[in-house]
Scaffold this motif. Structure first.
Motif, short mmCIF file in Angstrom:
data_model
loop_
_atom_site.label_atom_id
_atom_site.label_comp_id
_atom_site.label_asym_id
_atom_site.label_seq_id
_atom_site.Cartn_x
_atom_site.Cartn_y
_atom_site.Cartn_z
N PHE A 102 0.88 -1.17 0.00
CA PHE A 102 0.00 0.00 0.00
C PHE A 102 0.92 1.21 0.00
O PHE A 102 1.48 1.54 1.04
CB PHE A 102 -0.90 0.03 1.24
N PHE A 111 4.12 0.93 2.00
CA PHE A 111 3.95 0.05 3.15
C PHE A 111 3.69 -1.38 2.69
O PHE A 111 2.77 -1.63 1.91
CB PHE A 111 2.80 0.54 4.02
N ALA A 141 2.18 -4.64 3.21
CA ALA A 141 1.19 -5.28 4.07
C ALA A 141 1.34 -6.80 4.04
O ALA A 141 1.09 -7.48 5.02
CB ALA A 141 -0.22 -4.88 3.65
N SER A 146 -2.10 -11.36 14.95
CA SER A 146 -2.54 -10.21 15.74
C SER A 146 -3.04 -9.11 14.80
O SER A 146 -2.90 -9.19 13.58
CB SER A 146 -1.39 -9.70 16.60
N GLY A 174 -3.56 -6.13 12.45
CA GLY A 174 -2.69 -5.42 11.52
C GLY A 174 -1.65 -6.29 10.83
O GLY A 174 -0.79 -5.78 10.14
N CYS A 175 -1.75 -7.62 10.98
CA CYS A 175 -0.71 -8.48 10.39
C CYS A 175 -1.00 -8.80 8.93
O CYS A 175 -0.20 -9.43 8.27
CB CYS A 175 -0.56 -9.75 11.20
N GLY A 176 -2.17 -8.37 8.42
CA GLY A 176 -2.44 -8.57 7.00
C GLY A 176 -3.45 -9.66 6.67
O GLY A 176 -3.59 -10.04 5.51
N THR A 214 -6.84 -9.59 6.78
CA THR A 214 -7.92 -9.08 5.94
C THR A 214 -7.42 -8.82 4.53
O THR A 214 -8.08 -9.15 3.54
CB THR A 214 -8.51 -7.80 6.56
N GLU A 243 -13.32 -12.56 10.37
CA GLU A 243 -13.69 -12.43 11.78
C GLU A 243 -15.20 -12.36 11.97
O GLU A 243 -15.73 -11.41 12.54
CB GLU A 243 -13.05 -11.17 12.39
#
Ligand SMILES: Nc1ncnc2c1ncn2[C@@H]1O[C@H](COP(=O)(O)OP(=O)(O)OP(=O)(O)O)[C@@H](O)[C@H]1O
Ligand SMILES: [Mg+2]
Lengths: 366, 310
Positions: A17, A20, A22, A41, A43-45, A47, A163
């Motif tokens: 991104f 960044f 991801a 955890s 923010g680890c990618g 999604t 989730e």
């Protein structure tokens, strides 16, 4: 796993991104009919990876194959996958029936046929009376089931779930976990399930990919992930773990002898075959695999003397923290309270810990 | 609410101030509280709207005699409206022209609102401000601007003449119904963009992804999700434009010519040059009723269509 087994094949996928990263060089194979979880955890990618399977994001490099077909040219509405969104995304202007039947419109079905299919789905998700309700007249758990039904009615080859149980309370969540698992067995669809709850992943999955910082750390069955984590990150992400420093003194008969600081001599078969004697390693043991005794245990060499530091009574079991000579970090021990507890054990009392053969795991990073 | 009163009753604490009968009523009833909040507005509304409206209704049953009124009630004005075709024709033309202006505005502004809502990711507010910037000038100025554009020696005509495409100025550009419709559509654009933007912006993006995921291509998805969910914005935009433009008289007076006159011009004349206030009042009431009827039908139809689309 052999390439031919894989129904979904993620090959060296990267996703940027802007600048960044991801997702970094992820390769995962998922079998047909499998309940596969992506665990990691926040923010680890997870999604991001799921959205690339659905086609809402394109990999910056690498390729995703579904049923042998490369997906890079296939737009999201043509992919043989359906997704259950984290927010459920129930269409607010439609009632439950129309929400469930939404994807059927493209298939030229008769009205009667469509109605029967919707009825079956309502039956399956145990909401037969709710067909005429609007989305804002439903509870979180009901919405979740409708989102599920809306995807399942299309009989996709793969169902992606982001989730889906995240917003539910503990009780409903455990109930939905069981239902989800049963449902997956009934319909036989491949599930790719995203969660950051390790217990949920362990309960539901056939296999789990543990992710951190956009990489997959280990892809394995729940049992192997728990019993045989490959490195410290996986070991500490799933359950609790005591880590020790050590040095391999000898290897024979698939058995490694390790000199462990604070414990003395330990042997185990749980190690990577590439390791050679003389290497500094990290060795680990789960708190429930340590046995706590007042007196020195006999008939075993797997023991060490220590001093009680703290104890926490949790009802069904207790957590103890024990200090060993030579290491600063107290060792955690978890024990079932088989006998009636008689007050807390006094601190600074000398005690013994012991363990069975093979209870220790040698980890990759020393 | 009941919990609060229960605790204060149980603890036997002294009454806090404002818990007299009225205070308790206000606490208990959500509606009463709402009304008390609204009361200043209601007062102004009553004085500013209801009173003049009442006067209009009463006056519509009077008769003009020279510079005075015969106040004995009569429906002669309403009969007059039915008998003289000019009134009905003007009303019909006004409704038609403002419908056209409304349709044009909504159709032209929807894409703009859509663009800002879905394709602009940063500084949306600046875009909205830029789009509505022309509307910071006075209404009159915008009407005159169109006069400059559409006039005999205006921008379009002189450009076409310079290019040699036409010899004489196109007369139908100015002083015609189309001039009025074009000007109305532009002059009211801001009132269409804002409500439509708000309703488009509110749409949860995951709904669009869900529709795609369930097999809809972009067009189908627009028709089944985006459009129905933005319907409240479209409806309020339509009403916001249709209602004031039907009675507008500045634009038709300046740009309409004889062909482009609307009912507003006639009403204005009744209160001015013709000096028949009761007839002016009657026309105003009839205009209001027609607008209300059309607005109701419109809302009913869109509601029905929305149910059918999905
Ligand atoms: N569209 C985007 N633009 C920029 N960065 C993004 C975008 N989407 C995700 N990221 C970043 O990529 C990383 C991974 O995001 P992702 O949503 O996949 O996390 P996740 O594992 O699903 O986390 P969570 O459990 O909180 O949902 C995050 O650091 C996030 O900030
Ligand atoms: Mg996520």
């Amino acid at each position: 796993m052999k390439q031919s087994d894989a129904y979904i094949s993620i090959r060296n996928v990267n996703k940027l991104f802007g600048s960044f990263q991801a997702i970094s060089d992820v390769s995962i194979d998922i079998r047909q009919g499998e309940f596969f979880s992506l665990l990691g955890s926040s923010g680890c990618g997870k999604t991001t990876l799921l959205r690339m399977l659905a086609g809402f994001e394109m990999p910056t490099s690498g390729e995703i194959f579904i049923d042998g077909q490369p997906m890079s040219e296939v737009p999201p509405h043509r992919r043989p996958v359906n997704m259950v969104f984290q927010s459920y995304a129930i269409f607010p202007h439609l009632n439950v029936r129309d929400n469930i039947a939404y994807g059927l419109r493209k298939r030229k079905l008769s009205r009667a046929k469509r109605d029967t299919m919707v009825d079956e789905m309502l039956e399956l998700i145990k909401l037969p009376e709710y067909g005429d309700r609007k989305a804002n007249q439903l509870s979180g758990g009901q919405r979740q089931r409708i989102a599920l039904a809306r995807a399942l009615i299309l009989r996709p080859k793969v169902l992606l779930l982001d989730e889906p149980l995240g917003a539910l309370d503990k009780q409903l969540r455990e109930q939905m976990q069981l239902e989800l698992r049963a449902l997956q067995k009934t319909v036989g669809i491949t599930f790719v399930f995203v969660t950051h709850d390790q217990e949920e992943a362990l309960t539901l999955s056939d296999r789990i990919a543990v992710m951190a910082n956009g990489r997959e750390l280990q892809v394995d069955t729940p049992t192997r992930l728990y019993e045989r984590p490959v490195n410290r990150d996986v070991a500490s992400f799933i359950g609790n773990m005591n880590f020790f420093e050590g040095k391999i003194t000898g290897i024979s008969d698939h058995r490694a002898s390790v000199d462990v600081k604070g414990l003395g001599h330990v042997t185990t078969t749980n190690f990577d075959a590439k390791l050679k004697p003389g290497v500094d390693i990290c060795i680990a043991i789960r708190p429930e695999k340590l046995i706590l005794t007042e007196n020195e245990p006999r008939n075993t060499g797997n023991k060490a003397r220590g001093q009680m530091d703290k104890a926490a009574y949790l009802g069904e079991r207790s957590h103890y923290y024990v200090r060993l000579d030579g290491i600063s970090q107290p060792v955690a021990i978890s024990a079932q309270n088989r006998q009636r507890a008689e007050g807390a054990p006094e601190e600074k009392r000398p005690i013994w810990i012991s363990w069975e053969d093979d209870a220790f795991v040698v980890l990759e990073d020393g | 609410m009941s919990g609060e009163s229960a605790t204060s009753a149980n603890s036997g604490s002294p009454k806090p101030p404002g818990t007299g009968r009225l205070g308790r009523l206000l606490q208990r009833s959500e509606a009463a509280r709402g009304l008390s909040l609204l009361s200043p507005t209601l007062l102004i509304m009553f004085i500013g709207v209801a009173v003049p409206f009442g006067i209009l209704i009463v006056m519509s049953f009077w008769t003009q005699i020279g510079f005075g009124f015969d106040t004995s009630p009569t429906v002669a004005n309403y009969e007059n409206f039915g008998e003289r075709p000019i009134y009905g024709a003007l009303l019909k033309r006004s409704l038609w022209m403002s419908s056209a202006a409304t349709a044009a505005t909504v159709l032209l502004c929807y894409p703009m609102a859509y663009f800002v809502a879905f394709h602009i990711h940063r500084n949306k507010m600046i875009w909205i401000v830029l789009i509505t910037l022309p509307f910071w000038t006075s209404y009159l100025l915008r009407v005159f601007a169109w006069k400059v554009v559409l006039g005999y020696e205006g921008v379009i005509n002189s450009a076409l003449m310079t290019l040699g495409l036409i010899k004489a100025p196109l007369e139908f550009l100015l002083y015609s119904q189309s001039a009025v419709v074009i000007t109305l559509a532009h002059a009211w654009a801001a009132f269409a963009i804002l409500p439509m933007y708000v309703s488009l912006e509110k749409i949860d993006k995951s709904l669009l992804e869900a529709a795609t995921d369930l097999g809809d291509g972009p067009v189908r998805r627009f028709l089944r999700i985006t459009l129905p969910l933005s319907m409240p914005g479209v409806i309020s935009a339509s009403l916001l434009i249709f209602i004031p433009t039907t009675g507008d008289y500045i634009t038709p007076a300046l740009l309409g010519g004889p062909d482009g006159a609307m009912i507003g011009n006639l009403i204005q004349k009744q209160f001015g040059a013709i000096n028949n206030w009761p007839m002016g009042a009657t026309l105003s009431i009839i205009l209001m009723l027609s607008i209300a009827a059309i607005a109701l039908v419109f809302m009913f139809v869109t509601n029905f269509v929305r149910k059918r689309i999905s």
